[in-house]
Design a protein around this motif. Structure first.
Motif, PDB file in Angstrom:
ATOM      1  N   THR A 466      19.489  -6.950 -16.543  1.00 32.18           N
ATOM      2  CA  THR A 466      19.826  -6.539 -17.907  1.00 32.18           C
ATOM      3  C   THR A 466      20.188  -7.755 -18.748  1.00 32.18           C
ATOM      4  O   THR A 466      21.267  -7.840 -19.348  1.00 32.18           O
ATOM      5  N   SER A 467      19.281  -8.700 -18.754  1.00 30.54           N
ATOM      6  CA  SER A 467      19.434  -9.884 -19.604  1.00 30.54           C
ATOM      7  C   SER A 467      18.066 -10.514 -19.760  1.00 30.54           C
ATOM      8  O   SER A 467      17.410 -10.822 -18.770  1.00 30.54           O
ATOM      9  N   SER A 468      17.621 -10.703 -20.989  1.00 25.83           N
ATOM     10  CA  SER A 468      16.307 -11.274 -21.211  1.00 25.83           C
ATOM     11  C   SER A 468      16.323 -12.796 -21.182  1.00 25.83           C
ATOM     12  O   SER A 468      15.275 -13.425 -21.162  1.00 25.83           O
ATOM     13  N   SER A 469      17.522 -13.406 -21.137  1.00 30.01           N
ATOM     14  CA  SER A 469      17.601 -14.865 -21.150  1.00 30.01           C
ATOM     15  C   SER A 469      17.660 -15.447 -19.751  1.00 30.01           C
ATOM     16  O   SER A 469      17.729 -16.660 -19.582  1.00 30.01           O
ATOM     17  N   ILE A 470      17.640 -14.599 -18.749  1.00 33.48           N
ATOM     18  CA  ILE A 470      17.735 -15.047 -17.362  1.00 33.48           C
ATOM     19  C   ILE A 470      16.435 -14.725 -16.647  1.00 33.48           C
ATOM     20  O   ILE A 470      15.972 -13.587 -16.664  1.00 33.48           O
ATOM     21  N   ALA A 471      15.866 -15.736 -16.027  1.00 32.78           N
ATOM     22  CA  ALA A 471      14.607 -15.552 -15.316  1.00 32.78           C
ATOM     23  C   ALA A 471      14.846 -15.347 -13.831  1.00 32.78           C
ATOM     24  O   ALA A 471      15.909 -15.673 -13.294  1.00 32.78           O
ATOM     25  N   ILE A 472      13.851 -14.801 -13.160  1.00 32.64           N
ATOM     26  CA  ILE A 472      13.884 -14.628 -11.706  1.00 32.64           C
ATOM     27  C   ILE A 472      13.275 -15.889 -11.116  1.00 32.64           C
ATOM     28  O   ILE A 472      12.091 -16.182 -11.318  1.00 32.64           O
ATOM     29  N   ALA A 473      14.067 -16.650 -10.382  1.00 29.72           N
ATOM     30  CA  ALA A 473      13.631 -17.964  -9.892  1.00 29.72           C
ATOM     31  C   ALA A 473      12.733 -17.834  -8.679  1.00 29.72           C
ATOM     32  O   ALA A 473      11.623 -18.387  -8.650  1.00 29.72           O
ATOM     33  N   ASN A 474      13.179 -17.134  -7.660  1.00 37.82           N
ATOM     34  CA  ASN A 474      12.378 -16.996  -6.443  1.00 37.82           C
ATOM     35  C   ASN A 474      12.909 -15.860  -5.589  1.00 37.82           C
ATOM     36  O   ASN A 474      13.985 -15.312  -5.860  1.00 37.82           O
ATOM     37  N   VAL A 475      12.142 -15.529  -4.557  1.00 36.61           N
ATOM     38  CA  VAL A 475      12.537 -14.504  -3.590  1.00 36.61           C
ATOM     39  C   VAL A 475      12.414 -15.116  -2.203  1.00 36.61           C
ATOM     40  O   VAL A 475      11.388 -15.715  -1.866  1.00 36.61           O
ATOM     41  N   THR A 476      13.437 -14.971  -1.394  1.00 37.68           N
ATOM     42  CA  THR A 476      13.437 -15.463  -0.014  1.00 37.68           C
ATOM     43  C   THR A 476      14.076 -14.427   0.889  1.00 37.68           C
ATOM     44  O   THR A 476      14.656 -13.431   0.418  1.00 37.68           O
ATOM     45  N   ASP A 477      13.982 -14.660   2.202  1.00 34.36           N
ATOM     46  CA  ASP A 477      14.715 -13.803   3.130  1.00 34.36           C
ATOM     47  C   ASP A 477      15.175 -14.652   4.311  1.00 34.36           C
ATOM     48  O   ASP A 477      14.810 -15.825   4.434  1.00 34.36           O
ATOM     49  N   GLY A 482      12.622 -18.069  10.084  1.00 29.27           N
ATOM     50  CA  GLY A 482      12.430 -18.640   8.763  1.00 29.27           C
ATOM     51  C   GLY A 482      11.942 -17.626   7.749  1.00 29.27           C
ATOM     52  O   GLY A 482      11.412 -16.563   8.094  1.00 29.27           O
ATOM     53  N   SER A 483      12.151 -17.960   6.492  1.00 27.73           N
ATOM     54  CA  SER A 483      11.822 -17.037   5.412  1.00 27.73           C
ATOM     55  C   SER A 483      10.329 -16.777   5.325  1.00 27.73           C
ATOM     56  O   SER A 483       9.500 -17.667   5.556  1.00 27.73           O
ATOM     57  N   ASP A 484       9.993 -15.535   4.996  1.00 30.04           N
ATOM     58  CA  ASP A 484       8.616 -15.196   4.674  1.00 30.04           C
ATOM     59  C   ASP A 484       8.276 -15.763   3.304  1.00 30.04           C
ATOM     60  O   ASP A 484       9.145 -16.126   2.511  1.00 30.04           O
ATOM     61  N   SER A 485       6.999 -15.812   3.010  1.00 27.65           N
ATOM     62  CA  SER A 485       6.526 -16.391   1.752  1.00 27.65           C
ATOM     63  C   SER A 485       6.303 -15.276   0.741  1.00 27.65           C
ATOM     64  O   SER A 485       5.401 -14.443   0.912  1.00 27.65           O
ATOM     65  N   TYR A 486       7.145 -15.252  -0.318  1.00 23.28           N
ATOM     66  CA  TYR A 486       7.072 -14.218  -1.342  1.00 23.28           C
ATOM     67  C   TYR A 486       6.371 -14.755  -2.584  1.00 23.28           C
ATOM     68  O   TYR A 486       6.544 -15.911  -2.963  1.00 23.28           O
ATOM     69  N   ILE A 487       5.589 -13.894  -3.228  1.00 22.19           N
ATOM     70  CA  ILE A 487       4.869 -14.250  -4.438  1.00 22.19           C
ATOM     71  C   ILE A 487       5.349 -13.354  -5.563  1.00 22.19           C
ATOM     72  O   ILE A 487       5.384 -12.120  -5.430  1.00 22.19           O
ATOM     73  N   LEU A 488       5.770 -13.950  -6.693  1.00 20.67           N
ATOM     74  CA  LEU A 488       6.183 -13.200  -7.870  1.00 20.67           C
ATOM     75  C   LEU A 488       4.961 -12.715  -8.638  1.00 20.67           C
ATOM     76  O   LEU A 488       3.971 -13.439  -8.773  1.00 20.67           O
ATOM     77  N   VAL A 489       5.044 -11.490  -9.154  1.00 19.13           N
ATOM     78  CA  VAL A 489       3.945 -10.885  -9.900  1.00 19.13           C
ATOM     79  C   VAL A 489       4.489 -10.317 -11.203  1.00 19.13           C
ATOM     80  O   VAL A 489       5.482  -9.584 -11.200  1.00 19.13           O
ATOM     81  N   ASN A 490       3.859 -10.692 -12.316  1.00 20.05           N
ATOM     82  CA  ASN A 490       4.171 -10.093 -13.618  1.00 20.05           C
ATOM     83  C   ASN A 490       5.644 -10.184 -13.993  1.00 20.05           C
ATOM     84  O   ASN A 490       6.266  -9.182 -14.367  1.00 20.05           O
ATOM     85  N   ALA A 491       6.232 -11.391 -13.881  1.00 23.91           N
ATOM     86  CA  ALA A 491       7.589 -11.588 -14.382  1.00 23.91           C
ATOM     87  C   ALA A 491       7.558 -11.493 -15.895  1.00 23.91           C
ATOM     88  O   ALA A 491       6.703 -12.088 -16.557  1.00 23.91           O
TER      89      ALA A 491
END
Length: 896
Positions: A466-477, A482-491
């Motif tokens: 709920t903020s348009s000035s903050i972006a989604i940087a990345n996704v990890t687990d 080790g972390s899987d490789s996540y791909i952002l779509v349509n940010a």
């Protein structure tokens, strides 16, 4: 002449005496025609339970038939009772009718008594339930058979001023038609149909009785209409019954076989019903079998060994009647056709369909039996199900597994058809596993837990801030290893409603528990929400087959996404609806069919999915009862890690008595094609990476069935192709040569007609025609052989002789078996052919040469030598023509 029945009793007696005098002068016919002797009727009010009586004015004649009709009217129920008479005759109920007419319960009965005792008689009807008005008519008829006289009955009800009895169709000529109605027109004369005689007519205010009869001379359909009323009293109904003449031949009312179709060792029951004549003996004979009986109604069991027509012959003094019935010996129905498995839409079900079987010889199809296996050769011997339909849905199956089916039909006598063709299909690999969600206020990241993840699955999710000035940087687990490789779509972000969102996914994830963390570009001052879904069966690489995001503001109640167009077909379609309003932004958010709701939270998010049936346009759709702020509606499509497509266009060509060559069109695969498995007669025989396969070592004149399955580098195997059959060429061993030790698969056939072309190896890039055969049976060069080859024959011969001379000068010796100087082709024979066979056995360049070695040289240039020579030519870069000419001789002379 006035009807005798209208005369006084004295005149009747005089007429009877006159008849006796006449009998003394002339023989009496065997049976007189049907005639009404006397009739009477009455109508009165009983008003409760009692007995109704009616009597004839004159004595009855022994052997005649009485017909009695009784009608009553009750105010609250249908009156009932029992009938008897003072002579002790036995009455049989022919028909009855109930009518709730104008609020009154009207009940009628029609009885008859046969072979009556004669003398004075009164008929009594004792009411067992209260009645009001009643009416009774009694009728004595002569000339009616006393055994099973009743033929047909019918009745009809009407609220008009006329009423018909309904139609009856008589079974014999000279029958009595008797009809009556209990309701009369008020104050008018009753009318009847042409040919009918009005016999009784009693009309009272409360109850009435009208009867009419007709004697017909031929079989046919008849009815009577009572009319003449100006209004109805209680509504109208009428009844009709027909009675058989004593002068009638036997009437076979039924002769049937049950069942009419039987198996080869089955039995059937023949049943008959015959109306007999009391004054003469009636006999029944059934043939074949010469079964004779006097039982008018009976049955017998027969066991014919072939389809048999049985004839029933019934005979009495008046004549003979026949009827037939057939017992069929049913053989097995035809095999179900066009058996196929529809493209799977789930991971646990497959749908089958097939064309109907055709039973024979009167049998019917009872059911179809479905058989299943995991391969051609492991289909169970017991059916998994039976159905009367032409379709079946098999459930509870394993994901991404190929199943094989065939169907049989069973008919009504127990015969089982041959099986249908074998059909196969694979269940879907893609399937929903689990979903999870989380919501947090503030912070620089958002986390959600997912436990028990299966290795190789995919994780797909959506997040909103709920903020348009903050972006989604990345996704990890923090998956094990080790972390899987996540791909952002349509940010994306929405300034007007102060929010931003994105979708993400990871393919071929590691197994085990993990926490998935979405990191923000900076700390958020508000709420953030995330939903994630685990899906199995998604392709390990390049799985995304389309995606979109649709941003809606104050959407209303039916938000729809932006359509995407998939290309792979049968994709997994993921939809997510996330709202910027954390309080109740997704109140009652549910999927729209054919999507399935997976997770829904009133605080602002919902997910859904479906497996797409075919490639094309699709979009996520939801319903919701709210319409606040901004919604992000994501649609993502993922390719299945599916097996390759089924190979198509399979062809099979028999090129010799021992070889069938196969070819097919290539399959496609979401990952990478690896090759094809070849099945012969349902058994795996080989794998290849090519689009063709030559099946050798077969038996001459034998039919073989083939099917192909494709497999990819991930080990996925397609369903098998449609099967195709081919028959190897026939083998004929020559009797013109003492040497007959030729391989059965390549035996020397009869000499073909002149100009018959010979097969050319598919491995050769050169097209050539082998020699033709002259009319005398000797070989000559084909006119189609290249002119350049023909012109080199003498030159090459000279070169060969020169090479042999050089070898001699150098002290080298060439075996006479290899010193070839003649052109040789199919059907040649002699020492030169023997030498060629010995050479081919010596070098052995393929299975045909091995077979030639097993059988030894024959001196006959048959198919075995022809194919062994082509193997040799192909292995050394010589055009594989199967013709032993200058090119091949030069190569042998040069290389030994």
């Amino acid at each position: 002449m006035e009807d005798l029945r209208k005369k006084s009793p004295t005149l009747i007696i005089l007429a009877i005496l006159a008849g006796f005098v006449f009998l003394g002068l002339q023989a009496k016919p065997a049976h007189a025609a049907i005639a009404l002797v006397q009739a009477t009727s009455s109508v009165s009010y009983l008003g409760g339970i009692g007995t109704t009586t009616d009597a004839f004015g004159s004595s009855t004649t022994a052997g005649d038939v009485l017909i009695v009709n009784v009608v009553s009217i009750g105010s609250s129920a249908y009156p009932t009772g029992t009938i008897s008479d003072t002579a002790g005759n036995t009455f049989i109920l022919a028909t009855s009718t109930d009518c709730l007419c104008s609020g009154n319960y009207v009940d009628s009965f029609l009885y008859y008594a046969t072979n009556i005792k004669g003398g004075s008689d009164a008929v009594n009807f004792a009411w067992s339930s209260p009645t009001g008005w009643y009416s009774m008519g009694i009728h004595e008829y002569a000339g009616i058979t006393s055994v099973n006289p009743l033929d047909q009955t019918n009745s009809s009800i009407s609220s008009a001023t006329s009423v018909s009895t309904g139609i009856v169709t008589t079974m014999a000529p000279n029958e009595l038609l008797f009809s009556f109605t209990p309701t009369a027109p008020a104050g008018t004369s009753t009318t009847v149909s042409a040919g009918w005689t009005l016999e009784t007519e009693n009309i009272l205010p409360g109850a009435n009785l009208i009867t009419a009869d007709q004697i017909v001379t031929s079989t046919g359909s008849y009815s009577n209409t009572f009319g003449g009323a100006t209004s109805t009293q209680f509504g109208l109904f009428a009844e009709i019954a027909t009675f058989i003449s004593a002068s009638s031949s036997p009437i076979i009312s039924s002769f049937t076989a049950s069942p009419s179709s039987i198996a080869s060792s089955g039995t059937s029951t023949l049943s008959w019903n015959v109306n007999g004549i009391v004054t003469s003996t009636t006999t029944m004979t059934i043939s074949p079998g010469n079964i004779t009986t006097s039982t008018l109604s009976g049955s017998i069991t027969v066991a014919p060994t072939s389809t048999t027509v049985y004839t029933l012959t019934a005979t009495n003094a008046n004549g003979t009647s026949t009827a037939t019935t057939t017992v069929f010996i049913a053989t097995a129905p035809t095999a179900p056709g066009s058996c196929s498995v529809a493209s799977a839409t789930t991971a646990s079900t497959l749908s089958l369909s097939w064309a109907s079987s055709s039973p024979n010889n009167g049998a019917t199809i009872s059911y179809y039996a479905i058989y299943r296996g995991l391969s051609f050769s492991t289909i169970s011997s017991s059916p998994i199900a039976t159905t009367t339909s032409l379709t079946y849905t098999d459930t509870g199956l394993s994901a991404s597994t190929t199943y094989y089916y065939y169907v049989t039909a069973q008919d009504s006598v127990g015969n089982v058809s041959a099986s249908s063709s074998i059909a196969s299909g694979a269940t879907r690999l893609i399937t929903f596993v689990q979903a999870s969600s989380s919501q947090e206020y503030g912070g620089t990241s958002l986390s959600v837990q997912l436990n028990g993840v299966t290795p190789g699955d995919a994780i797909v999710g959506s997040v909103v801030i709920t903020s348009s000035s903050i972006a989604i940087a990345n996704v990890t687990d923090n998956a094990p290893g080790g972390s899987d490789s996540y791909i952002l779509v349509n940010a994306t972000s929405s300034v007007s409603n102060n929010s931003s969102a994105a979708s993400f996914y990871a393919l071929n994830v590691k197994g085990g528990n993990r926490t998935v963390t979405i990191a923000f570009s900076t700390s958020t001052p508000g709420w953030s929400d995330v939903v994630i879904t685990e899906v199995s069966g998604v392709a390990a690489v390049n799985a995304l087959d389309g995606n979109s995001v649709h941003v809606l503001s104050d959407t209303g109640f039916f938000p729809s996404g932006t359509p995407i167009t998939t290309t792979a077909g049968s994709d997994y379609i993921y939809g997510a609806l996330v709202s910027s309003y954390e309080a109740s932004g997704c109140n009652s958010c549910t999927a729209v069919s054919p999507f399935t709701t997976r997770i829904s939270n009133a605080n602002g998010y919902a997910t859904e999915d479906q497996i797409q049936a075919n490639a094309g346009s699709t979009e996520a759709q939801f319903t919701t009862t709210t319409g606040y702020y901004t919604y992000y509606l994501y649609t993502l499509a993922f390719k299945e890690g599916a097996p390759p497509s089924i190979p198509t266009n399979l062809t099979a060509i028999a090129v010799s008595p021992a070889e069938i060559d196969l070819s097919w069109a290539s399959s496609t695969d979401p990952v990478e094609m690896a090759g094809y498995d070849i099945y012969r007669n349902g058994t795996f025989i080989a794998s290849t990476t090519a689009l063709s396969y030559n099946d050798t070592g077969l038996t001459a004149g034998t039919s073989y069935s083939y099917a192909i399955a494709a497999f990819d580098t991930a080990g996925n195997v397609s369903a098998t192709s449609t099967s195709i059959s081919a028959t190897t060429q026939a083998a004929v061993i020559s009797t013109n040569s003492p040497v007959v030790a030729v391989a059965a698969g390549y035996a020397h056939p009869a000499v073909p007609p002149p100009g018959t072309p010979l097969p050319v190896s598919s491995s050769s890039s050169v097209t050539a025609s082998p020699p033709s055969i002259s009319a005398s049976g000797t070989s000559s060069p084909s006119d189609t052989v290249a002119a350049s080859i023909r012109s080199e024959i003498s030159l090459l011969t000279q070169q060969l002789q020169s090479l042999m001379a050089q070898a001699g000068e150098q002290g080298r010796t060439l075996s006479s078996a290899y010193a070839f100087t003649d052109d040789l082709s199919l059907w040649d024979r002699g020492p030169a052919v023997t030498a060629l066979q010995e050479y081919l056995i010596h070098v052995r360049k393929g299975p045909a040469a091995e077979a030639l070695a097993n059988h030894g040289p024959s001196g006959v240039f048959g198919y075995l030598t022809y194919h062994a020579l082509m193997e040799f030519q192909a292995s050394h870069g010589i055009p594989a023509t199967g013709f032993f000419g200058p090119m091949t001789r030069r190569y042998i002379a040069t290389h030994g």
